[in-house]
Motif scaffolding. Structure first.
Motif, PDB file in Angstrom:
ATOM      1  N   GLY A  92       0.793  -1.232   0.000  1.00 16.96           N
ATOM      2  CA  GLY A  92       0.000   0.000   0.000  1.00 16.96           C
ATOM      3  C   GLY A  92       0.817   1.268   0.000  1.00 16.96           C
ATOM      4  N   VAL A  93       1.942   1.278  -0.709  1.00 17.33           N
ATOM      5  CA  VAL A  93       2.774   2.488  -0.767  1.00 17.33           C
ATOM      6  C   VAL A  93       2.019   3.571  -1.544  1.00 17.33           C
ATOM      7  CG1 VAL A  93       4.933   3.483  -1.573  1.00 17.33           C
ATOM      8  CG2 VAL A  93       4.906   1.157  -0.659  1.00 17.33           C
ATOM      9  N   ARG A  94       1.903   4.736  -0.936  1.00 21.19           N
ATOM     10  CA  ARG A  94       1.181   5.844  -1.558  1.00 21.19           C
ATOM     11  C   ARG A  94       2.033   7.110  -1.502  1.00 21.19           C
ATOM     12  NH1 ARG A  94      -1.909   2.688   1.325  1.00 21.19           N
ATOM     13  NH2 ARG A  94      -1.673   3.858   3.253  1.00 21.19           N
ATOM     14  N   ARG A  95       2.120   7.795  -2.623  1.00 21.39           N
ATOM     15  CA  ARG A  95       2.838   9.070  -2.701  1.00 21.39           C
ATOM     16  C   ARG A  95       1.845  10.180  -3.025  1.00 21.39           C
ATOM     17  NH1 ARG A  95       7.014   5.588  -4.848  1.00 21.39           N
ATOM     18  NH2 ARG A  95       9.078   6.093  -3.973  1.00 21.39           N
ATOM     19  N   GLU A  96       2.049  11.326  -2.398  1.00 19.87           N
ATOM     20  CA  GLU A  96       1.165  12.471  -2.614  1.00 19.87           C
ATOM     21  C   GLU A  96       1.966  13.758  -2.472  1.00 19.87           C
ATOM     22  OE1 GLU A  96      -2.835  14.597  -0.692  1.00 19.87           O
ATOM     23  OE2 GLU A  96      -1.893  12.866   0.287  1.00 19.87           O
TER      24      GLU A  96
ATOM     25  N   ALA B  77      12.815   5.443  13.774  1.00 22.92           N
ATOM     26  CA  ALA B  77      13.855   5.787  12.801  1.00 22.92           C
ATOM     27  C   ALA B  77      14.247   4.571  11.966  1.00 22.92           C
ATOM     28  CB  ALA B  77      15.079   6.355  13.521  1.00 22.92           C
ATOM     29  N   GLY B  78      14.342   3.421  12.613  1.00 25.56           N
ATOM     30  CA  GLY B  78      14.706   2.210  11.890  1.00 25.56           C
ATOM     31  C   GLY B  78      13.648   1.782  10.892  1.00 25.56           C
ATOM     32  N   VAL B  79      12.377   1.934  11.275  1.00 31.14           N
ATOM     33  CA  VAL B  79      11.288   1.583  10.375  1.00 31.14           C
ATOM     34  C   VAL B  79      11.304   2.495   9.144  1.00 31.14           C
ATOM     35  CG1 VAL B  79       8.795   1.394  10.124  1.00 31.14           C
ATOM     36  CG2 VAL B  79       9.878   0.701  12.268  1.00 31.14           C
ATOM     37  N   ILE B  80      11.479   3.797   9.368  1.00 31.86           N
ATOM     38  CA  ILE B  80      11.517   4.752   8.261  1.00 31.86           C
ATOM     39  C   ILE B  80      12.713   4.480   7.354  1.00 31.86           C
ATOM     40  CG2 ILE B  80      11.833   7.189   7.675  1.00 31.86           C
ATOM     41  CD1 ILE B  80      10.195   7.861  10.183  1.00 31.86           C
ATOM     42  N   LYS B  81      13.849   4.149   7.953  1.00 32.53           N
ATOM     43  CA  LYS B  81      15.035   3.826   7.157  1.00 32.53           C
ATOM     44  C   LYS B  81      14.783   2.591   6.300  1.00 32.53           C
ATOM     45  CE  LYS B  81      19.994   2.889   7.560  1.00 32.53           C
ATOM     46  NZ  LYS B  81      21.144   2.733   8.510  1.00 32.53           N
ATOM     47  N   ALA B  82      14.087   1.610   6.861  1.00 38.07           N
ATOM     48  CA  ALA B  82      13.772   0.400   6.101  1.00 38.07           C
ATOM     49  C   ALA B  82      12.861   0.715   4.920  1.00 38.07           C
ATOM     50  CB  ALA B  82      13.118  -0.629   7.022  1.00 38.07           C
ATOM     51  N   LEU B  83      11.918   1.630   5.110  1.00 37.60           N
ATOM     52  CA  LEU B  83      11.051   2.028   4.007  1.00 37.60           C
ATOM     53  C   LEU B  83      11.863   2.723   2.916  1.00 37.60           C
ATOM     54  CD1 LEU B  83       8.341   2.432   2.634  1.00 37.60           C
ATOM     55  CD2 LEU B  83       7.996   4.479   4.040  1.00 37.60           C
ATOM     56  N   GLY B  84      12.779   3.595   3.330  1.00 39.56           N
ATOM     57  CA  GLY B  84      13.622   4.274   2.351  1.00 39.56           C
ATOM     58  C   GLY B  84      14.446   3.298   1.537  1.00 39.56           C
TER      59      GLY B  84
ATOM     60  N   VAL C  18       4.941  10.460   1.557  1.00 44.18           N
ATOM     61  CA  VAL C  18       4.908   9.032   1.244  1.00 44.18           C
ATOM     62  C   VAL C  18       4.440   8.282   2.483  1.00 44.18           C
ATOM     63  CG1 VAL C  18       7.350   8.727   1.862  1.00 44.18           C
ATOM     64  CG2 VAL C  18       6.229   7.044   0.411  1.00 44.18           C
ATOM     65  N   GLU C  19       3.603   7.277   2.290  1.00 40.89           N
ATOM     66  CA  GLU C  19       3.160   6.448   3.398  1.00 40.89           C
ATOM     67  C   GLU C  19       3.025   5.004   2.921  1.00 40.89           C
ATOM     68  OE1 GLU C  19      -0.949   6.989   4.796  1.00 40.89           O
ATOM     69  OE2 GLU C  19      -1.144   8.524   3.232  1.00 40.89           O
ATOM     70  N   ALA C  20       3.093   4.090   3.855  1.00 40.21           N
ATOM     71  CA  ALA C  20       3.022   2.675   3.502  1.00 40.21           C
ATOM     72  C   ALA C  20       2.646   1.852   4.726  1.00 40.21           C
ATOM     73  CB  ALA C  20       4.369   2.201   2.957  1.00 40.21           C
ATOM     74  N   ASP C  21       2.062   0.683   4.471  1.00 39.86           N
ATOM     75  CA  ASP C  21       1.796  -0.307   5.511  1.00 39.86           C
ATOM     76  C   ASP C  21       2.950  -1.300   5.532  1.00 39.86           C
ATOM     77  OD1 ASP C  21      -0.839   0.732   6.032  1.00 39.86           O
ATOM     78  OD2 ASP C  21      -1.467  -0.212   4.156  1.00 39.86           O
ATOM     79  N   PHE C  22       3.208  -1.880   6.686  1.00 38.54           N
ATOM     80  CA  PHE C  22       4.270  -2.878   6.758  1.00 38.54           C
ATOM     81  C   PHE C  22       3.880  -4.033   7.668  1.00 38.54           C
ATOM     82  CE2 PHE C  22       5.328  -0.090  10.357  1.00 38.54           C
ATOM     83  CZ  PHE C  22       5.612  -1.001  11.372  1.00 38.54           C
TER      84      PHE C  22
ATOM     85  N   HIS D  39       2.152   1.111  10.277  1.00 41.13           N
ATOM     86  CA  HIS D  39       1.988   2.091   9.197  1.00 41.13           C
ATOM     87  C   HIS D  39       3.017   3.201   9.367  1.00 41.13           C
ATOM     88  CE1 HIS D  39      -0.288   4.222   6.066  1.00 41.13           C
ATOM     89  NE2 HIS D  39      -0.047   5.323   6.763  1.00 41.13           N
ATOM     90  N   VAL D  40       3.566   3.671   8.255  1.00 41.91           N
ATOM     91  CA  VAL D  40       4.547   4.764   8.242  1.00 41.91           C
ATOM     92  C   VAL D  40       4.011   5.903   7.402  1.00 41.91           C
ATOM     93  CG1 VAL D  40       6.893   5.460   7.642  1.00 41.91           C
ATOM     94  CG2 VAL D  40       6.457   3.133   8.411  1.00 41.91           C
ATOM     95  N   ARG D  41       4.208   7.117   7.889  1.00 43.41           N
ATOM     96  CA  ARG D  41       3.881   8.314   7.112  1.00 43.41           C
ATOM     97  C   ARG D  41       5.029   9.300   7.279  1.00 43.41           C
ATOM     98  NH1 ARG D  41      -0.413  10.813   4.641  1.00 43.41           N
ATOM     99  NH2 ARG D  41      -0.528  13.079   4.750  1.00 43.41           N
ATOM    100  N   THR D  42       5.645   9.690   6.169  1.00 42.58           N
ATOM    101  CA  THR D  42       6.772  10.615   6.209  1.00 42.58           C
ATOM    102  C   THR D  42       6.824  11.368   4.882  1.00 42.58           C
ATOM    103  OG1 THR D  42       9.163  10.771   6.543  1.00 42.58           O
ATOM    104  CG2 THR D  42       8.362   8.787   5.455  1.00 42.58           C
ATOM    105  N   TRP D  43       7.979  11.902   4.533  1.00 44.88           N
ATOM    106  CA  TRP D  43       8.089  12.565   3.228  1.00 44.88           C
ATOM    107  C   TRP D  43       9.472  12.367   2.630  1.00 44.88           C
ATOM    108  CZ3 TRP D  43       7.185  15.397   7.736  1.00 44.88           C
ATOM    109  CH2 TRP D  43       8.215  16.218   8.188  1.00 44.88           C
ATOM    110  N   GLU D  44       9.506  12.480   1.288  1.00 39.67           N
ATOM    111  CA  GLU D  44      10.742  12.271   0.539  1.00 39.67           C
ATOM    112  C   GLU D  44      11.543  13.554   0.366  1.00 39.67           C
ATOM    113  OE1 GLU D  44      10.477   9.201  -2.751  1.00 39.67           O
ATOM    114  OE2 GLU D  44       8.371   9.788  -2.590  1.00 39.67           O
TER     115      GLU D  44
END
Length: 207
Positions: free
Chosen positions: A49-53, A98-105, A149-153, A166-171
């Motif tokens: 469910g990766v979503r970019r906006e 921080a680790g979860v966000i890094k994994a998404l990146g 950007v957000e995604a489920d994990f 769930h993660v919600r952050t920005w690029e």
């Protein structure tokens, strides 16, 4: 990203609420709590469910040059009062936000790190975009935007139950400046043109 320049992250320290109600991943049934935490830190993420906006965050007044101008500084007024903060829900045991966000990146193969827990992007009254690219003439538009950007994990490790979150952050964030005779290839730029370019201009028509 025609007409837009990426900006560095804003300073600040706030992170969205961390929800602990979801089942955390644990290691094997044996071993100490510390062993289990270490095992979970080495777990595997599955993303869905990766979503970019992209959202418009600031906008200049209509810009009109009656004679050729070599340089210009556009003041960008905040659009709304939204404050953006990275958030992670369902953080696995033995891991942190921080680790979860890094994994998404890593999963997204981003060129620059995603905004981490200490990042905050808030409306600014002293936001400017400076242009010194040549002779400006006619109607222009300028804006700022944030690339969300957000995604489920699902995080799995050992024999424990998977942890879901769930993660919600920005690029990134950035600002743009273009003549109204040129349409932007970004959603935020098109919205800016719609609001500030003359009716009938190419940028305002390409919506």
């Amino acid at each position: 990203m025609r007409g837009r320049v990426r900006l560095t992250w804003a300073t600040g320290l706030v992170i969205g609420a961390l929800m602990t109600g979801l089942t955390a991943c644990t290691g094997d049934s044996g071993g100490s709590g510390e062993d289990k935490a270490e095992a979970c830190a080495d777990g595997t993420y599955a993303w869905s469910g990766v979503r970019r906006e992209q959202r418009l965050t600031a906008l200049s007044d209509p810009i009109r040059f009656k004679k050729k101008t070599a340089t210009y500084s556009a003041r960008l007024e905040p659009v709304g009062d939204t404050v953006y903060r990275p958030s992670v829900t369902g953080t696995p045991e033995g891991a942190d936000a921080a680790g979860v966000i890094k994994a998404l990146g890593k999963h997204l193969k981003v060129d620059e790190p995603l905004a981490g827990p200490s990042e905050t992007e808030r409306p600014r009254d002293d936001h400017y975009f400076e242009s010194a690219t040549g002779d400006h003439f006619g109607a222009y538009y300028s804006w700022a935007a944030i690339d969300l950007v957000e995604a489920d994990f699902t995080h799995t490790c050992g024999d424990g139950e998977p942890a879901k979150g769930h993660v919600r952050t920005w690029e990134g964030t950035g600002a743009g400046f273009l003549p109204c005779s040129m349409s932007s290839d970004e959603e935020a730029g098109r919205l800016a043109a719609e609001q500030t370019c003359p009716a009938g201009s190419e940028a305002a028509q390409d919506l």
